[in-house]
Enzyme design. Structure first.
Site, mmCIF file in Angstrom:
data_model
loop_
_atom_site.group_PDB
_atom_site.id
_atom_site.type_symbol
_atom_site.label_atom_id
_atom_site.label_comp_id
_atom_site.label_asym_id
_atom_site.label_seq_id
_atom_site.Cartn_x
_atom_site.Cartn_y
_atom_site.Cartn_z
ATOM 1 N N GLY A 243 -43.765 -3.222 47.810
ATOM 2 C CA GLY A 243 -43.036 -1.963 47.694
ATOM 3 C C GLY A 243 -42.595 -1.421 49.038
ATOM 4 O O GLY A 243 -41.636 -0.665 49.107
ATOM 5 N N LYS B 96 -39.434 -4.225 50.218
ATOM 6 C CA LYS B 96 -38.984 -4.746 48.926
ATOM 7 C C LYS B 96 -37.997 -5.897 49.080
ATOM 8 O O LYS B 96 -37.918 -6.777 48.232
ATOM 9 C CB LYS B 96 -38.306 -3.637 48.111
ATOM 10 C CG LYS B 96 -39.291 -2.692 47.414
ATOM 11 C CD LYS B 96 -38.534 -1.674 46.589
ATOM 12 C CE LYS B 96 -39.457 -0.628 45.973
ATOM 13 N NZ LYS B 96 -39.986 -0.999 44.664
ATOM 14 N N ASN C 45 -44.216 7.774 42.906
ATOM 15 C CA ASN C 45 -42.886 7.159 42.933
ATOM 16 C C ASN C 45 -42.472 6.719 41.540
ATOM 17 O O ASN C 45 -43.303 6.340 40.716
ATOM 18 C CB ASN C 45 -42.834 5.999 43.944
ATOM 19 C CG ASN C 45 -43.134 4.655 43.311
ATOM 20 O OD1 ASN C 45 -42.276 4.036 42.673
ATOM 21 N ND2 ASN C 45 -44.389 4.202 43.445
ATOM 22 N N PHE D 198 -37.960 -0.404 40.413
ATOM 23 C CA PHE D 198 -37.517 -1.723 40.894
ATOM 24 C C PHE D 198 -36.106 -1.688 41.485
ATOM 25 O O PHE D 198 -35.221 -2.447 41.076
ATOM 26 C CB PHE D 198 -37.552 -2.780 39.781
ATOM 27 C CG PHE D 198 -38.924 -3.255 39.381
ATOM 28 C CD1 PHE D 198 -40.053 -2.939 40.120
ATOM 29 C CD2 PHE D 198 -39.092 -4.073 38.248
ATOM 30 C CE1 PHE D 198 -41.313 -3.395 39.745
ATOM 31 C CE2 PHE D 198 -40.341 -4.529 37.870
ATOM 32 C CZ PHE D 198 -41.452 -4.190 38.612
ATOM 33 N N SER E 217 -45.831 -2.305 36.935
ATOM 34 C CA SER E 217 -45.091 -1.128 37.385
ATOM 35 C C SER E 217 -44.929 -0.176 36.205
ATOM 36 O O SER E 217 -44.520 -0.599 35.113
ATOM 37 C CB SER E 217 -43.707 -1.509 37.908
ATOM 38 O OG SER E 217 -42.930 -0.324 38.009
ATOM 39 N N ASN F 65 -42.716 2.060 36.002
ATOM 40 C CA ASN F 65 -41.386 2.662 36.067
ATOM 41 C C ASN F 65 -40.277 1.844 35.422
ATOM 42 O O ASN F 65 -39.111 2.196 35.516
ATOM 43 C CB ASN F 65 -41.033 2.972 37.525
ATOM 44 C CG ASN F 65 -42.050 3.921 38.148
ATOM 45 O OD1 ASN F 65 -42.415 4.919 37.538
ATOM 46 N ND2 ASN F 65 -42.535 3.589 39.335
ATOM 47 N N THR F 66 -40.639 0.717 34.818
ATOM 48 C CA THR F 66 -39.677 -0.044 34.018
ATOM 49 C C THR F 66 -40.192 0.018 32.588
ATOM 50 O O THR F 66 -41.246 -0.550 32.286
ATOM 51 C CB THR F 66 -39.592 -1.509 34.510
ATOM 52 O OG1 THR F 66 -39.062 -1.507 35.846
ATOM 53 C CG2 THR F 66 -38.687 -2.343 33.620
ATOM 54 N N LYS G 211 -50.700 -9.051 39.116
ATOM 55 C CA LYS G 211 -51.004 -7.675 39.538
ATOM 56 C C LYS G 211 -51.063 -6.778 38.308
ATOM 57 O O LYS G 211 -50.085 -6.661 37.570
ATOM 58 C CB LYS G 211 -49.938 -7.174 40.516
ATOM 59 C CG LYS G 211 -50.247 -5.774 41.066
ATOM 60 C CD LYS G 211 -49.364 -5.439 42.258
ATOM 61 C CE LYS G 211 -49.638 -4.047 42.793
ATOM 62 N NZ LYS G 211 -48.807 -3.720 43.957
ATOM 63 N N ASN H 106 -51.977 -1.609 40.603
ATOM 64 C CA ASN H 106 -50.730 -0.880 40.870
ATOM 65 C C ASN H 106 -50.984 0.638 40.863
ATOM 66 O O ASN H 106 -52.132 1.068 40.872
ATOM 67 C CB ASN H 106 -49.690 -1.288 39.830
ATOM 68 C CG ASN H 106 -48.305 -1.375 40.407
ATOM 69 O OD1 ASN H 106 -47.863 -0.458 41.095
ATOM 70 N ND2 ASN H 106 -47.605 -2.469 40.154
ATOM 71 N N SER I 78 -49.640 3.544 50.844
ATOM 72 C CA SER I 78 -49.442 5.001 50.956
ATOM 73 C C SER I 78 -50.084 5.605 52.190
ATOM 74 O O SER I 78 -49.520 6.522 52.801
ATOM 75 C CB SER I 78 -49.978 5.702 49.708
ATOM 76 O OG SER I 78 -49.325 5.229 48.567
#
Ligand SMILES: Cc1cc2nc3c(=O)[nH]c(=O)nc-3n(C[C@H](O)[C@H](O)[C@H](O)COP(=O)(O)O)c2cc1C
Length: 364
Positions: free
Chosen positions: A62, A65, A110, A114, A173, A175-176, A214, A243, A317
């Site tokens: 991340g 990327k 976040n 992707f 992830s 976020n998908t 992961k 993650n 982070s």
């Protein structure tokens, strides 16, 4: 020198939108003449997945990327770098703003989704540095609109396995939409069967490229039982735990920002991620090594990950809040721990506290 530069630059970077600050950091790393970090003490060396890591501290996926700065990160003292997530085709990700700092909590949320320059661009960069040495893995993911997501992973394995040190299959992830469903037993078994088959087809002369999985820290323990069972049956080379989390610990102080949708990382993630690491370790029974990631922001946190079951660690982070000096700080803390117990290698500490961690109350 980099420490001084960072101390001067950090207040400026923190005044920017987090994503703009990140783009600028990547540009600086790509152009700045960086000093090479001191060579690593050989007691920090780790052998895992058939690879020799000079030290156990990796840059998590991340940050880089698109494979723009792996060599800069290796120079700065990371033992390995995980580039990606890369998707087969370029895609923009979610609308901005999509990265938020929780300053008081030392956390980040976040929902990038992707954003990737796509396989061809990343492949070109990694191919150009293929003889540079150092361990550079690639983290792969499916395009949001893919008709067959598993086919995307297969395609990426075929492209990247010949040149990457290892490949991480990212199905965690948040976020998908729907991606995390690939962690369920039947879907995971099908995915692993097909990617391992693809890996066998493109096996390098040097041997098969290690495949890592992961996972999310938000799996239930029953789901973790299944995921580890399938990973062991399909003989993956390792797992990364984990993650970002969709949970919001009660301890968060930045209440307003905490309501933003997306995955939480950084210090607030440490207890959950370390607990899931230990839970994974006891289920894996040393069948393969684990990478512990989530909330590492000090030498103590890094040592806690090793004792909970991590052969290697990754972080991201904390670099936003602590800067790159953290890498050297963690190395010296790990060496002090070895000296305290008169040990020659970290492997003797891996998992030492796993059983104790799994007996604690569930982190809230
Ligand atoms: C801004 C940002 C982007 C990320 N992008 C990815 C990604 O593309 N692929 C991935 O597997 N993990 C990604 N992660 C998750 C990290 O690799 C890591 O698992 C997580 O942040 C926990 O580690 P940390 O607390 O040290 O940040 C991202 C994290 C952040 C903060």
């Amino acid at each position: 020198m980099i420490g001084l530069f960072e101390r001067l630059a950090r207040p400026f970077l923190h005044a920017l939108d987090p994503e703009d600050a990140h783009s600028l950091t990547i540009k600086m790393l790509a152009c700045a003449p960086l000093p090479r970090a001191a060579g690593d003490d050989k007691r920090l060396a780790v052998r895992a997945f058939g690879l020799n890591f000079p030290n156990p501290i990796g840059m998590a996926a991340g940050f880089d990327k698109n494979g723009e700065v792996p060599d800069a990160l290796l120079r700065l003292g990371f033992g390995f770098v995980e580039t990606g997530t890369v998707t087969p085709l370029p895609q923009r990700g979610n609308p901005r703003p999509r990265v938020f700092r929780l300053n008081a909590d030392r956390g980040v949320i976040n929902r990038l989704g992707f954003n990737s320059q796509g396989a061809e661009a990343v492949l070109r960069r990694l191919a150009a540095r293929a003889n540079a040495g150092g361990i550079v893995g690639i983290n792969i993911g499916a395009n949001k609109d893919a008709a067959d997501r598993v086919a995307d992973y297969v395609r990426l394995i075929e492209r990247f396995a010949p040149i990457a040190s290892y490949v991480t299959i990212n199905i965690s992830s948040p976020n998908t939409p729907g991606l995390r469903n690939l962690q369920q037993a039947e879907a995971l078994d099908d995915l692993l069967a097909r990617v391992i088959d693809a890996r066998e087809r493109v096996t390098r002369q040097a041997g098969p490229t290690p495949l890592l999985l992961k996972i999310a820290p938000d799996l239930s323990l029953a789901e973790l039982d299944d995921a580890v069972g399938v990973a062991r049956a399909r003989r993956v080379d390792g797992m990364i735990v984990g993650n970002t989390t969709l949970t919001r610990p009660a301890s968060l102080r930045e209440m307003k920002i905490a309501k933003e949708a997306g995955g939480l990382s950084g210090r607030p993630l440490l207890p959950l991620a370390t607990r899931m690491l230990a839970e994974t370790y006891v289920r894996v029974e040393s069948a393969f090594p684990l990478i512990g990631v989530g909330g590492i922001d000090s030498g103590t946190a890094a040592l806690g990950k090793v004792r909970a079951g991590a052969s290697l660690i990754q972080l991201y982070s904390a670099l936003v809040f602590r800067g790159l000096g953290l890498v050297a700080e963690i190395k010296s803390a790990l060496l002090s721990a070895l000296e305290r117990d008169s040990l020659d290698s970290l492997s003797e500490l891996v998992g030492a506290d796993a059983a104790a961690v799994t007996a604690e109350a569930w982190p809230g």
